[in-house]
Design an enzyme around this catalytic site. Structure first.
Site, PDB file in Angstrom:
ATOM      1  CE  LYS A   3      40.728   5.062 -68.677  1.00 44.23           C
ATOM      2  NZ  LYS A   3      41.453   5.515 -67.766  1.00 44.23           N
ATOM      3  CB  THR A   4      35.084   6.052 -69.930  1.00 46.62           C
ATOM      4  OG1 THR A   4      35.847   6.513 -69.390  1.00 46.62           O
ATOM      5  CG2 THR A   4      34.092   5.401 -69.063  1.00 46.62           C
ATOM      6  CD  GLN A   6      46.127   8.508 -67.764  1.00 45.32           C
ATOM      7  OE1 GLN A   6      45.051   8.700 -67.460  1.00 45.32           O
ATOM      8  NE2 GLN A   6      46.290   7.708 -68.700  1.00 45.32           N
ATOM      9  CG  ASP A  13      38.211   2.830 -65.684  1.00 42.06           C
ATOM     10  OD1 ASP A  13      39.253   2.990 -66.311  1.00 42.06           O
ATOM     11  OD2 ASP A  13      37.149   4.361 -65.870  1.00 42.06           O
ATOM     12  CD  GLU A  14      41.192   6.177 -63.912  1.00 47.18           C
ATOM     13  OE1 GLU A  14      42.193   5.811 -64.440  1.00 47.18           O
ATOM     14  OE2 GLU A  14      40.557   6.965 -64.076  1.00 47.18           O
ATOM     15  NE  ARG A  33      43.672  13.981 -67.928  1.00 44.93           N
ATOM     16  CZ  ARG A  33      43.524  12.476 -67.890  1.00 44.93           C
ATOM     17  NH1 ARG A  33      41.885  12.147 -68.256  1.00 44.93           N
ATOM     18  NH2 ARG A  33      44.409  11.674 -68.590  1.00 44.93           N
TER      19      ARG A  33
END
Length: 724
Positions: free
Chosen positions: A36-37, A251, A220-221, A603
DNA sequence: TCAGGAATGCTTTTT
DNA sequence: GCATTCCTGA
């Protein structure tokens, strides 16, 4: 189109689509580890490649740290500087400063943290003539925070709830609280968002200017934005519609802070032409880990089905282990880490996650014992220290003399013979005459109730602060150094250091570090003391995390968001811890806890170690624990205490995807308990069954005892007898 | 004014 | 169990 000089990596088809979608709105639904980043940074590069000026691009991240990392990546791609990268809060500060007139916020406002907020809310409750016992400060702040996130002010709230006594009280407290903040020339975190959202809503001129400044917006997020943040994002893109958001509903772990997954649904309504890209492939974790994560998250009912497609080959490992108590658990985790370190794994590629901060203690002790280097990802450590807070209070007072919190903190630090009685008199006078506290002090000769000697001391103090104010244009570090010496703070700390052995003093070193950071600020950034202080106020826990520290990271599951490690341990898989006690009454909150564990699991790249302890001491009481339902849901069967520690590879689990736990239930023909039944326990006495979770031999009964305690009990050990 | 001890209470997660 | 607040006496 993919020959962008900035892009060196190969992207998947969906990633490419997200990167190269230039005009209009874009919704990227992206699972964990989907890159994503990278999509966002590549998108920035792609826009610049297409001729967009970096200054017209704005990307909003969840933490300052994430912004910094993103900046590093963009720099590494040789994208010219000028892209605005920050959190919502930092962006709001900038906007409010720039349009301070339109927003009706003064330029030099203080940003109040929780401890400031707490004392303000107490004062507000007192002014409303309410009792702290019936209106707990934390609850009031929570309620006010929710209202602010929904952009509702006190008067509107009061008007909307006529006839509801409790709401009227909350409304009054809210109104008082805002009045106090205003007197102090201060904004709290929620005010920053609310003021900005309202500015964008009510002032088309400002909105238009900002739309022209930031022609491309990225968030983002997005699943963790609250209503105010949603309105800000919408307002910033209203005129051009070039908004790209990325998020993963699975998430979403900030519901308690007002985050609303509904914002993702609203996105499609607000921007009907939105292009939707799904990134389901996971490049981070081994398939064994993903399978566990997938089984777990499938237990959430209010959820859109989404696949986790592993891109890595098999070979990841999951260990789960139950230990006797938290000390045994900690030393087991230390052993797990030690073995990996010895086999050549990097410390900085390992992390331990826990649900609440207090659980770090046992782990720390075990790590010290085993000589394992670690870092706790929590910034409060530094900025929470007394000497740092004192220094910052002086500086805040210099830029904002109305800041009573700062004033009260340092007026007698170091001791100047101005005691509580005097301060109370001053504050009372200031409130009754509506004169700022600083002005009251400057003109204190009028106050008859204060002895002449004290008046002289007050005058001297006021003169000192006024003197500093003349130097406000100095480099921040120089001014800080001057304040440190001239206030007597330095001498005080020096004297304390002398009594300690060795003459080495952490407080002195801390202040030196603070001055260092100011020096760095002076060299790298534009802006003066106000900017420095406002930036520091927005610094947070995750910001202290260093990815290349050579240390094992210890952090809460919430902090873990957005990070990744080769080896991860998650501790405390117990009912009441994960899921947390405060969530177990609500199905919605249990789902959020499940997502939290899901975030933790995903993670891990290579190895995941999950532990729980049979007995745990919480607030000084040792209790037998009950297994977390999440263990069963994820299909993680653990090795028990007493037995040899051994690991098992995930494929040992017999039934995949939840079937395992359902068959256990069918073994048990009838439910022995149902809610409302009266039962008796040997130790706790009489109680009523609140909940019964049928998990076969691991069934859990939650009982409310006559003593008022609510306890989850493991059926097979509880030995409950049914009374009726 | 201030130090020290006793009593109270409070415990999720963060910008 | 710990931190904060409250209270007392010097």
């Amino acid at each position: 189109m993919t020959d962008n000089r900035f892009l060196k990596e190969k992207l998947t088809e969906s990633q490419n689509k997200a990167v190269w979608h230039r005009d209009g709105s874009l919704l990227v639904i992206a699972g964990p580890g989907s890159g994503k980043t990278r999509v966002i940074t590549n998108r920035i590069a792609a826009l610049v490649e297409q001729g967009v000026s970096p200054a017209n691009i704005c990307a909003i991240t969840f933490t300052n740290k994430a912004a910094e990392e993103m900046r590093n990546r963009v720099v590494a791609m040789d994208v010219p500087g000028g892209v605005h990268l920050s959190t919502f809060h930092s962006l709001c500060v900038r906007i409010l400063r720039k349009f301070s007139q339109a927003a009706d916020t003064p330029d030099n406002f203080s940003i109040y943290d929780d401890s400031n907020q707490k004392s303000c809310i107490k004062e507000a409750i007192k002014q409303a003539e309410l009792d702290i016992k019936n209106f707990p400060p934390a609850r009031m702040l929570e309620a006010i925070s929710r209202l602010k996130n929904n952009l509702q002010n006190a008067d509107e709230f009061i008007a909307a709830n006529v006839g509801d006594y409790f709401s009227q009280c909350v409304g009054k407290v809210y109104r008082n609280y805002q009045k106090i903040l205003k007197q102090n020339n201060a904004l709290d975190f929620d005010d920053l968002l609310m003021a900005t959202a309202l500015l964008l809503k009510n002032n088309p001129g400002v909105r238009s200017q900002l739309n022209q400044r930031f022609k491309y917006l990225m968030v983002d997020e997005y699943q963790d934005t609250n209503h105010a943040q949603y309105q800000i994002a919408r307002g910033l893109a209203l005129e051009h519609g070039n908004i790209c958001v990325t998020g993963d509903p699975d998430q979403s772990i900030y519901g308690w802070r007002g985050a609303d997954i509904g914002n993702i649904l609203a996105f499609e309504q607000d921007w009907p032409n939105a292009v939707i890209v799904k990134l389901e492939e996971n490049f981070r974790s081994g398939p064994e880990i993903l399978a566990a994560a997938d089984r777990l998250i499938s237990a959430n009912k209010s959820r859109k089905q989404k696949r986790l497609i592993p891109a890595l080959p098999a070979g990841a490992e999951i260990i789960s282990q139950c230990l006797e108590d938290e000390r045994a658990e900690a030393s087991y985790v230390a052993g797990f880490v030690r073995r990996l370190l010895d086999s050549g794994e990097e410390a900085s590629q390992m992390a331990v996650f826990y649900r609440v901060n207090s659980m770090s203690r046992a782990i720390e002790e075990a790590f010290i014992e085993n000589h394992i280097p670690y870092q706790i990802v929590r910034g409060v450590e530094f900025y929470g220290r007394k000497e740092i807070r004192d220094m910052l209070a002086y500086l805040k007072l210099i830029v904002n003399p109305a800041d009573e919190q700062a004033m009260v903190r340092i007026i007698n630090t170091p001791g100047r013979g101005i005691g509580k009685t005097t301060i109370d008199k001053l504050v009372a006078y200031s409130a009754s005459k509506a004169i700022g506290l600083f002005d009251v002090i400057r003109n204190c000769e009028r106050l008859e109730s204060i002895p002449a000697g004290t008046k002289a001391k007050l005058k001297k103090f006021a003169e000192m602060i006024v003197g500093f104010q003349k130097d406000i244009e100095m480099p921040v570090a120089d001014l800080m150094d001057k304040v440190f010496r001239n206030t007597g703070l330095y001498n005080e700390l020096k004297a304390e250091a002398a009594t300690e052995d060795g003459g080495k003093s952490p407080p002195l070193e801390n202040v030196a570090e603070l001055i260092n950071s100011a020096e760095r600020f002076d060299m790298q950034e534009q802006g003066g003391l106000v900017d420095f202080l406002q930036r520091i106020a927005l610094f947070s826990d995750t910001d202290t995390y260093e990815s290349k520290s050579g240390k094992v990271s210890l952090m809460t599951l919430h902090c873990a968001k957005g990070l990744e490690f080769d080896n991860v341990a998650i501790i405390g898989l117990e009912h009441g811890i994960l899921p947390h006690e405060r969530s177990i009454d609500s199905a919605r909150e249990i789902e959020e806890e499940r997502r939290l564990f899901f975030v933790g699991i995903t993670r891990a790249r290579k190895r995941l170690c999950v532990t729980l302890s049979r007995y745990r001491t919480v607030h000084g009481m040792t209790n037998r624990t009950v297994d977390s339902q999440f263990l069963f849901e994820a299909g993680l069967r653990y090795q028990d205490t007493g037995q040899r520690q051994s690991s098992f590879v995930e494929s040992d689990v017999k039934e995949p995807s939840g079937v395992y736990y359902e068959t256990e239930i069918s073994d048990e023909n009838q439910q022995p308990f149902s809610a409302g039944q009266l039962v008796s326990h040997k130790k706790f006495g009489l109680g009523r069954v609140k909940e019964f979770h049928n998990l076969g031999e691991n069934s859990i009964v939650v009982v409310q005892f006559k003593t008022g305690q609510v306890k989850p009990l493991m059926l097979k050990y509880a030995n409950l007898s049914i009374i009726e």
